[in-house]
Scaffold this active site. Structure first.
Site, mmCIF file in Angstrom:
data_model
loop_
_atom_site.group_PDB
_atom_site.id
_atom_site.type_symbol
_atom_site.label_atom_id
_atom_site.label_comp_id
_atom_site.label_asym_id
_atom_site.label_seq_id
_atom_site.Cartn_x
_atom_site.Cartn_y
_atom_site.Cartn_z
ATOM 1 N N THR A 186 1.080 -1.147 0.105
ATOM 2 C CA THR A 186 0.014 0.046 0.093
ATOM 3 C C THR A 186 0.896 1.250 0.000
ATOM 4 O O THR A 186 2.098 1.134 0.510
ATOM 5 C CB THR A 186 -0.791 0.035 1.353
ATOM 6 O OG1 THR A 186 -0.078 0.051 2.430
ATOM 7 C CG2 THR A 186 -1.673 -1.168 1.347
ATOM 8 N N GLU A 331 -5.619 -4.173 -0.172
ATOM 9 C CA GLU A 331 -5.627 -5.233 0.824
ATOM 10 C C GLU A 331 -6.839 -6.093 0.340
ATOM 11 O O GLU A 331 -7.018 -7.249 0.791
ATOM 12 C CB GLU A 331 -6.315 -4.875 1.994
ATOM 13 C CG GLU A 331 -4.876 -4.145 2.864
ATOM 14 C CD GLU A 331 -4.887 -2.722 2.604
ATOM 15 O OE1 GLU A 331 -5.339 -2.039 1.540
ATOM 16 O OE2 GLU A 331 -4.004 -1.829 3.500
ATOM 17 N N LYS A 439 -13.978 17.686 10.388
ATOM 18 C CA LYS A 439 -14.757 17.723 11.711
ATOM 19 C C LYS A 439 -14.939 19.141 11.830
ATOM 20 O O LYS A 439 -14.014 19.672 12.321
ATOM 21 C CB LYS A 439 -13.960 16.806 12.594
ATOM 22 C CG LYS A 439 -13.641 15.421 12.360
ATOM 23 C CD LYS A 439 -12.359 14.657 13.075
ATOM 24 C CE LYS A 439 -11.980 13.660 12.369
ATOM 25 N NZ LYS A 439 -11.008 13.630 11.344
ATOM 26 N N TRP A 444 -19.706 16.019 11.159
ATOM 27 C CA TRP A 444 -18.855 15.524 9.828
ATOM 28 C C TRP A 444 -19.144 16.407 8.533
ATOM 29 O O TRP A 444 -20.675 16.558 8.348
ATOM 30 C CB TRP A 444 -18.857 14.226 9.823
ATOM 31 C CG TRP A 444 -18.704 13.361 11.007
ATOM 32 C CD1 TRP A 444 -19.648 12.806 12.081
ATOM 33 C CD2 TRP A 444 -17.528 13.061 11.592
ATOM 34 N NE1 TRP A 444 -18.937 12.036 12.915
ATOM 35 C CE2 TRP A 444 -17.489 12.373 12.732
ATOM 36 C CE3 TRP A 444 -16.030 13.177 11.150
ATOM 37 C CZ2 TRP A 444 -16.480 11.671 13.623
ATOM 38 C CZ3 TRP A 444 -14.955 12.554 11.951
ATOM 39 C CH2 TRP A 444 -15.223 11.786 13.005
HETATM 40 P P1 ADP Z 1 -3.563 3.132 -1.724
HETATM 41 O O1 ADP Z 1 -2.294 2.530 -1.636
HETATM 42 O O2 ADP Z 1 -3.482 4.349 -2.439
HETATM 43 O O3 ADP Z 1 -4.072 3.294 -0.161
HETATM 44 P P2 ADP Z 1 -5.594 1.455 -2.421
HETATM 45 O O4 ADP Z 1 -6.156 1.194 -3.851
HETATM 46 O O5 ADP Z 1 -5.532 0.451 -1.607
HETATM 47 O O6 ADP Z 1 -4.317 2.253 -2.542
HETATM 48 O O7 ADP Z 1 -6.653 2.522 -1.716
HETATM 49 C C1 ADP Z 1 -8.012 2.159 -1.148
HETATM 50 C C2 ADP Z 1 -8.692 3.320 -0.956
HETATM 51 O O8 ADP Z 1 -9.141 3.791 -1.906
HETATM 52 C C3 ADP Z 1 -9.933 2.490 -0.295
HETATM 53 O O9 ADP Z 1 -9.743 2.357 1.050
HETATM 54 C C4 ADP Z 1 -10.890 4.110 -0.523
HETATM 55 O O10 ADP Z 1 -10.667 4.958 0.675
HETATM 56 C C5 ADP Z 1 -10.326 4.290 -1.724
HETATM 57 N N1 ADP Z 1 -11.101 4.157 -2.968
HETATM 58 C C6 ADP Z 1 -11.067 3.051 -3.537
HETATM 59 N N2 ADP Z 1 -11.936 3.074 -4.784
HETATM 60 C C7 ADP Z 1 -12.771 4.141 -4.219
HETATM 61 C C8 ADP Z 1 -14.132 4.702 -4.803
HETATM 62 N N3 ADP Z 1 -14.676 4.176 -5.929
HETATM 63 N N4 ADP Z 1 -14.629 5.799 -4.248
HETATM 64 C C9 ADP Z 1 -14.268 6.149 -3.163
HETATM 65 N N5 ADP Z 1 -13.022 5.754 -2.395
HETATM 66 C C10 ADP Z 1 -12.343 4.776 -3.079
#
Ligand code: ADP
Length: 541
Positions: A186, A331, A439, A444
């Protein structure tokens, strides 16, 4: 008891073996990173090259369970490397070339990469950093001799030269299908990046699920533009699914601008495309400014961050294409949910249907989702209550690579760090990342909602909302906007535009105009950088 069914452990190499045998005419089309020239290979060609590279790796002494890093964009060579590495039992560790140098150092050493495969355009990275990777035995540049970098480093190989010396016969070894096949970290915006080790089995079932009609709905008649990087979360499963199904795959190399993407869609009659929202914003803007229509596109999968509702409308109205909003995480291999219409929506007005279609979608079989309060108590699925989004399933991480402690709770649920609602039909909507919620005075405000609305403003190209420190309210929203080319929107027009959907206290205290928004290595707005950049922001009247 005698086994009633065959039980050969699954090896991902079988996807490309199958494609070479049964989809031998379908193609992988690449815009080369070296010179942007387009090259085409049949799946049969690709299979032979995969086997040749597998032989080359074996000769270099690569062993079962060892990690081989790749720093590459979307090209046929990178795809071949995926299969050759995992197929022989080693682990394909895809590395995001845009990571900060200290993160590259951390993950290459943490994974203990034995070799690194790299596109020639990224070679300067290695010249600068190789001393930080003492365990790396050598580098393989994903190119031919003519484009090899000049270097004094020992053990630098040319991919095509290695291939040319090898036989196209290779017997894939048999091993436990729960062995690691690929590793992805990640981006680690806070703390060190964490590795997720996918297995042959988890990748296979994930790819099968991606192939369902109500998921990507891909067939051998499709031409699929894979903009989502091979280095990020399995390129959403498409690089396994494409060969399994026999779809033609197009890899865009290094050019991600609207014009380059449009050209590929138009020339190759792309029917399905997958990528993050910023790519589609650029494509739509290019098509708009040049008055072009994309007639072949059927479905555009978008995910990684929230797709603004205006994007869904633009694809439908102007190009008669469906935007399929998907959500997932590194993940989760990464697929969690995808938005397809359930039959119940058909009886609703268009406006009502739209409310559902902009959500991140419903879970795919193999994944379960729920929302909980701070104490872990499950919250109602009423489309209104916001809670912490937890997931469970066969392709969801259990323990991060090299960790002892599971990443899941006692019941096996993984906390995504996202805040979401789930409605009566199972559609999940991301309200925000928990850490990005603004916040204000104990209430929120969703930064995602604000950005989505702002990006519908006719003069706005990109918009990011963040909370900035405020003595009285703890945080107040600030909107950072990149105007569309040639447009100069003013602050008030944007605030007026937002006020149709936001209460007065939710409206941003200020709107600042910038040329670009800082992005994370995975192409998302870097809220962390923005928050640092604007931490002392003073509102100008
Ligand atoms: P990074 O390494 O950038 O964290 P990830 O692809 O694992 O890469 O990131 C996952 C996160 O991206 C999710 O937990 C969410 O917050 C965000 N995410 C993924 N797809 C969407 C979506 N369609 N809309 C909003 N948020 C998204």
């Amino acid at each position: 008891m005698r086994m009633s069914m065959q039980n050969t452990p699954f090896n991902l190499a079988s996807c490309i073996e199958f494609a070479g045998k049964y989809h031998s005419q379908q193609k992988v089309i690449t815009r080369r990173v070296e010179d942007d020239k387009i090259v085409e290979h049949s799946y049969h060609d690709i299979l032979l090259r995969v086997r040749q590279f597998a032989n080359a790796l074996k000769k270099l002494g690569v062993k079962h369970g060892e990690c081989i890093g790749t720093i590459g964009l979307n090209t046929h060579r990178h795809l071949e490397a995926w299969y050759a590495i995992s197929g022989q039992g080693a682990i394909c560790h895809t590395i995001n070339p845009r990571l900060a140098h200290h993160q590259l150092e951390y993950i290459i050493n943490h994974a203990d990469d034995q070799y690194i495969l790299i596109d020639p355009i990224f070679w300067p990275l290695i010249e600068g950093l190789h001393k930080l990777f003492p365990n790396v035995k050598g580098y393989i540049v994903l190119t031919e001799e003519a484009f090899m970098p000049k270097t004094a480093l020992p053990n630098v190989h040319c991919y095509e030269t290695l291939l040319a010396a090898e036989s196209a016969e290779f017997v894939w070894p048999e091993f436990d299908e729960n062995s690691g096949s690929s590793l992805c970290y990640t981006s680690g915006t806070t703390g060190n990046p964490k590795g997720v080790l996918y297995t042959h089995k988890s990748n296979l079932i994930h790819s099968y699920a991606c192939g369902l009609a109500d998921v990507f709905g891909m067939t051998s008649a499709d031409t699929v533009l894979v903009v989502v990087p091979l280095f990020h979360a399995n390129s959403w499963g498409i690089s396994y699914l494409g060969p399994i199904i026999g779809a033609t795959i197009i890899f865009p190399g290094k050019r991600m601008d609207g014009e380059a993407i449009f050209e590929l869609v138009d020339n190759y009659e792309v029917s399905l495309a997958a990528g993050v929202p910023t790519v589609w914003t650029a494509l739509l803007e290019y098509a708009d400014t040049h008055n072009k229509k994309m007639t072949s596109l059927r479905d555009v999968v978008v995910g990684g961050s929230a797709a603004p509702p205006s994007m869904l409308k633009a694809f439908k109205a102007k190009h008669d294409a469906d935007l399929l909003h998907a959500w997932g995480m590194t993940e989760m291999s990464p697929l969690g949910t995808i938005n397809r219409a359930v039959p119940q929506l058909k009886n609703m007005s268009e406006e009502e249907q739209f409310r559902y279609r902009i959500k991140q979608g419903r879970p795919v079989f193999g994944v379960d989702i729920k929302i909980t309060d701070e104490d872990g108590k499950e919250l109602p699925r009423d489309g209104k209550t916001v809670g912490h989004l937890l997931v469970k399933g066969n392709w969801v991480v259990h323990t991060y690579y090299g960790d002892d402690k599971p990443a899941v709770n006692a019941e096996g649920w993984f906390d995504t760090g996202d805040m979401a609602t789930i409605d009566e039909f199972g559609y999940m909507e991301i309200v925000d990342r928990a850490k990005d919620l603004i916040k204000s005075g104990g209430e929120w405000i969703s930064s995602v909602d604000m950005e989505n609305k702002a990006m519908g403003h006719p003069d706005v190209s990109l918009a990011a909302a963040i909370g900035i420190p405020d003595e009285k309210w703890s945080e107040r929203p600030l909107l950072v906007v990149v105007p569309k080319a040639g447009k100069t929107p003013d602050k008030q027009s944007i605030i007026d535009y937002l006020s149709s959907e936001f209460a007065k206290w939710q409206l941003p205290d200020d709107v600042v105009f910038v040329d670009e928004i800082p992005m994370t290595a995975t192409g998302k707005f870097s809220k962390l950088t923005l928050r640092q950049q604007f931490s002392n922001h003073k509102i100008e009247d």
